[in-house]
Design an enzyme around this catalytic site. Sequence first.
Site, short mmCIF file in Angstrom:
data_model
loop_
_atom_site.label_atom_id
_atom_site.label_comp_id
_atom_site.label_asym_id
_atom_site.label_seq_id
_atom_site.Cartn_x
_atom_site.Cartn_y
_atom_site.Cartn_z
N LEU A 33 0.77 -1.24 -0.06
CA LEU A 33 -0.06 0.02 0.17
C LEU A 33 0.82 1.23 0.02
CD1 LEU A 33 -2.79 -1.25 2.53
CD2 LEU A 33 -2.69 -1.55 0.04
N SER A 124 6.80 -3.11 -19.82
CA SER A 124 6.44 -1.82 -20.35
C SER A 124 6.94 -1.55 -21.80
CB SER A 124 6.87 -0.72 -19.29
OG SER A 124 6.76 0.46 -19.91
N TYR A 148 14.28 3.54 -14.45
CA TYR A 148 12.81 2.82 -14.28
C TYR A 148 12.79 1.74 -15.61
CZ TYR A 148 8.18 1.44 -15.38
OH TYR A 148 6.84 0.92 -15.88
N LYS A 152 13.14 -2.64 -15.92
CA LYS A 152 12.13 -3.50 -16.67
C LYS A 152 12.88 -4.42 -17.57
CE LYS A 152 8.21 -2.18 -14.96
NZ LYS A 152 7.39 -2.87 -13.88
N ASN A 198 2.06 11.86 -15.49
CA ASN A 198 1.44 11.16 -16.90
C ASN A 198 0.35 12.26 -17.40
OD1 ASN A 198 1.82 8.44 -15.36
ND2 ASN A 198 2.95 8.93 -17.12
N GLY A 293 13.95 12.71 -22.87
CA GLY A 293 13.56 11.15 -22.99
C GLY A 293 12.54 10.83 -23.64
P1 NAD Z 1 0.70 1.43 -8.99
O1 NAD Z 1 1.72 2.17 -8.44
O2 NAD Z 1 -0.65 2.02 -9.25
O3 NAD Z 1 0.40 -0.16 -8.49
C1 NAD Z 1 1.67 -0.75 -8.07
C2 NAD Z 1 1.22 -1.24 -6.62
O4 NAD Z 1 2.50 -1.95 -6.04
C3 NAD Z 1 1.00 -0.07 -5.60
O5 NAD Z 1 -0.22 -0.69 -5.00
C4 NAD Z 1 2.10 -0.29 -4.69
O6 NAD Z 1 1.53 -0.06 -3.26
C5 NAD Z 1 2.46 -1.63 -4.95
N1 NAD Z 1 3.87 -2.00 -4.35
C6 NAD Z 1 4.91 -1.23 -4.61
N2 NAD Z 1 6.04 -1.60 -4.02
C7 NAD Z 1 5.59 -2.97 -3.36
C8 NAD Z 1 6.24 -3.56 -2.67
N3 NAD Z 1 7.69 -3.57 -2.16
N4 NAD Z 1 5.72 -4.90 -1.94
C9 NAD Z 1 4.45 -4.75 -2.30
N5 NAD Z 1 3.64 -4.09 -2.98
C10 NAD Z 1 4.36 -3.07 -3.72
O7 NAD Z 1 1.01 1.23 -10.72
P2 NAD Z 1 0.24 0.74 -12.02
O8 NAD Z 1 0.21 1.79 -12.89
O9 NAD Z 1 -0.78 0.06 -11.40
O10 NAD Z 1 1.50 -0.10 -12.64
C11 NAD Z 1 1.43 -1.63 -12.18
C12 NAD Z 1 2.55 -2.04 -13.10
O11 NAD Z 1 2.57 -1.82 -14.28
C13 NAD Z 1 3.89 -1.60 -12.37
O12 NAD Z 1 4.94 -2.66 -12.43
C14 NAD Z 1 4.49 -0.49 -13.42
O13 NAD Z 1 5.87 -0.53 -13.80
C15 NAD Z 1 3.95 -1.09 -14.75
N6 NAD Z 1 3.79 -0.35 -15.98
C16 NAD Z 1 2.54 0.67 -15.74
C17 NAD Z 1 2.35 1.57 -16.62
C18 NAD Z 1 1.50 2.73 -16.38
O14 NAD Z 1 1.52 3.65 -17.15
N7 NAD Z 1 0.85 2.85 -15.52
C19 NAD Z 1 2.88 1.68 -17.88
C20 NAD Z 1 3.63 0.27 -18.10
C21 NAD Z 1 3.91 -0.28 -17.17
N1 UFG Z 2 2.79 15.11 -21.66
C1 UFG Z 2 2.63 16.34 -21.70
N2 UFG Z 2 2.38 17.04 -20.34
C2 UFG Z 2 1.99 16.32 -19.32
C3 UFG Z 2 2.47 15.26 -19.44
C4 UFG Z 2 2.81 14.44 -20.49
O1 UFG Z 2 2.48 17.14 -22.82
O2 UFG Z 2 1.98 17.27 -18.25
C5 UFG Z 2 3.09 14.31 -22.65
C6 UFG Z 2 4.25 13.78 -22.96
O3 UFG Z 2 5.38 14.71 -23.33
C7 UFG Z 2 4.36 12.41 -23.84
C8 UFG Z 2 2.66 12.14 -23.33
O4 UFG Z 2 2.20 13.27 -23.20
O5 UFG Z 2 4.33 13.08 -24.98
C9 UFG Z 2 2.65 10.93 -22.93
O6 UFG Z 2 3.39 11.14 -21.61
P1 UFG Z 2 3.05 10.32 -20.32
O7 UFG Z 2 3.87 10.72 -19.31
O8 UFG Z 2 1.42 10.23 -19.87
O9 UFG Z 2 3.31 8.85 -20.82
P2 UFG Z 2 4.90 8.36 -21.40
O10 UFG Z 2 4.50 7.79 -22.72
O11 UFG Z 2 5.79 9.19 -21.28
O12 UFG Z 2 5.40 6.99 -20.53
C10 UFG Z 2 4.23 6.13 -19.96
C11 UFG Z 2 4.57 5.72 -18.66
C12 UFG Z 2 5.75 4.77 -18.58
C13 UFG Z 2 5.62 3.67 -19.46
C14 UFG Z 2 5.18 4.28 -20.91
C15 UFG Z 2 4.77 2.89 -21.82
O13 UFG Z 2 4.82 6.93 -17.61
O14 UFG Z 2 6.18 4.21 -17.43
O15 UFG Z 2 4.22 4.98 -20.72
O16 UFG Z 2 5.03 3.42 -22.97
F1 UFG Z 2 6.76 3.22 -19.21
#
Ligand code: NAD
Ligand code: UFG
Length: 337
Positions: A33, A124, A148, A152, A198, A293
């Site tokens: 959590l 990811s 990050y 992965k 995001n 990036g």
């Molecule tokens: P999130 O942060 O909402 O969920 C991750 C959960 O893991 C949280 O509930 C957190 O409390 C729990 N957690 C973190 N460290 C922990 C630990 N040491 N032990 C137990 N629980 C732990 O994130 P999400 O957006 O649901 O992402 C889930 C997974 O998907 C992550 O691995 C993330 O890297 C991956 N992912 C997310 C996105 C995105 O844009 N949301 C994109 C690509 C990959």
């Molecule tokens: N963006 C803005 N303003 C903001 C936030 C984002 O213009 O305030 C733009 C970014 O520059 C990008 C697009 O919106 O062009 C999407 O950005 P996000 O941060 O929502 O998403 P990213 O594609 O950068 O990355 C996300 C997650 C990563 C994941 C990846 C997978 O943050 O963890 O998608 O492709 F790995």
Amino acid sequence: MSILVTGGAGYIGSHTCVELLNAGFDVVVVDNLTNSREITLKEVESITNKNLTLYSVDLLDSESLHKVFENHTIDAVIHFAGLKAVGESVEKPLYYYETNLRTTINLCKVMEAHHVHKLVFSSSATVYGIPEQVPVLETAPIQATNPYGRTKIMIEDILRDVAAASDKWSISLLRYFNPIGAHKSGRIGEEPSGIPNNLMPYITQVAVGIRDELSVFGDDYPTEDGTCVRDYIHVVDLALGHLKALEKLDSSSGTQAYNLGTGNGYSVFQVISAFEEASGKTIPKKVAPRRAGDAPVTYADATKAEQDLGWKAERGLLEMCEDSWRWQSHRSKQNAK
Ligand code: NAD
Ligand code: UFG
């Protein structure tokens, strides 16, 4: 069948718990959590009218994790838990490497000890870095632009080695593109702490007045309107992809990587327009410098997931925006009480 969901209280995990419960699985969640709240799982139970079991346990704590496996006959694990903020990973690389790698290694060791060898891992699209070609295939070069992303890549490598060492393992590496949207009920959704990194949570927070205006990071990219293009995928479609991946683990061994995306790319300006249409709100915005990036354009070739898993994303951008908006409106009303 019992599925252990690590990080099940988080954004993608909670939506996956809903779909698992709806499909008749027993669900055991392990989540410390740190980035989520227990109430989310209460909402999951109330949406599905079914119960799940939560262990508020850190995956770094192997002893407690062993107890979870002793208490339940686990058939497979979906591993969401981890840290995911790109900027924070640049500031605190050791924290990211330690948390994301050690939690996964601990989990695999405990799984091995309890003879559980089916694993779905949250990878990811970040593993493709700045792709040379779009749509991106699973065979595209792997590279990352931040710690990050490198966690992965490293975890994918570790899991490939684990599966190569014993053919008991069956592991799915799901490479998510950009999850947005929320459950139709408006009761669970993405809840970033602090200022959102995001795009969609930033937009929804501007829409409800928590933030003044959106900064659009760069309008001079080589795209149609100059803003970056991404493959936004509805979180419910993504959740359903996990159920398909689980099913596939029964008839496969080794590791397989799958892109989970829609195959469609939308620019930042297109997302803003779609959100404005869905919500009836105008989003104040300004163009700001590029964010370091950022890939100019990335979207998935998700053919492999369709062919091997029988999965295809079905929900479009407008629906993603409507559902994100419903969730944010609901949260704001709750906070105002
Ligand atoms: P999130 O942060 O909402 O969920 C991750 C959960 O893991 C949280 O509930 C957190 O409390 C729990 N957690 C973190 N460290 C922990 C630990 N040491 N032990 C137990 N629980 C732990 O994130 P999400 O957006 O649901 O992402 C889930 C997974 O998907 C992550 O691995 C993330 O890297 C991956 N992912 C997310 C996105 C995105 O844009 N949301 C994109 C690509 C990959
Ligand atoms: N963006 C803005 N303003 C903001 C936030 C984002 O213009 O305030 C733009 C970014 O520059 C990008 C697009 O919106 O062009 C999407 O950005 P996000 O941060 O929502 O998403 P990213 O594609 O950068 O990355 C996300 C997650 C990563 C994941 C990846 C997978 O943050 O963890 O998608 O492709 F790995």
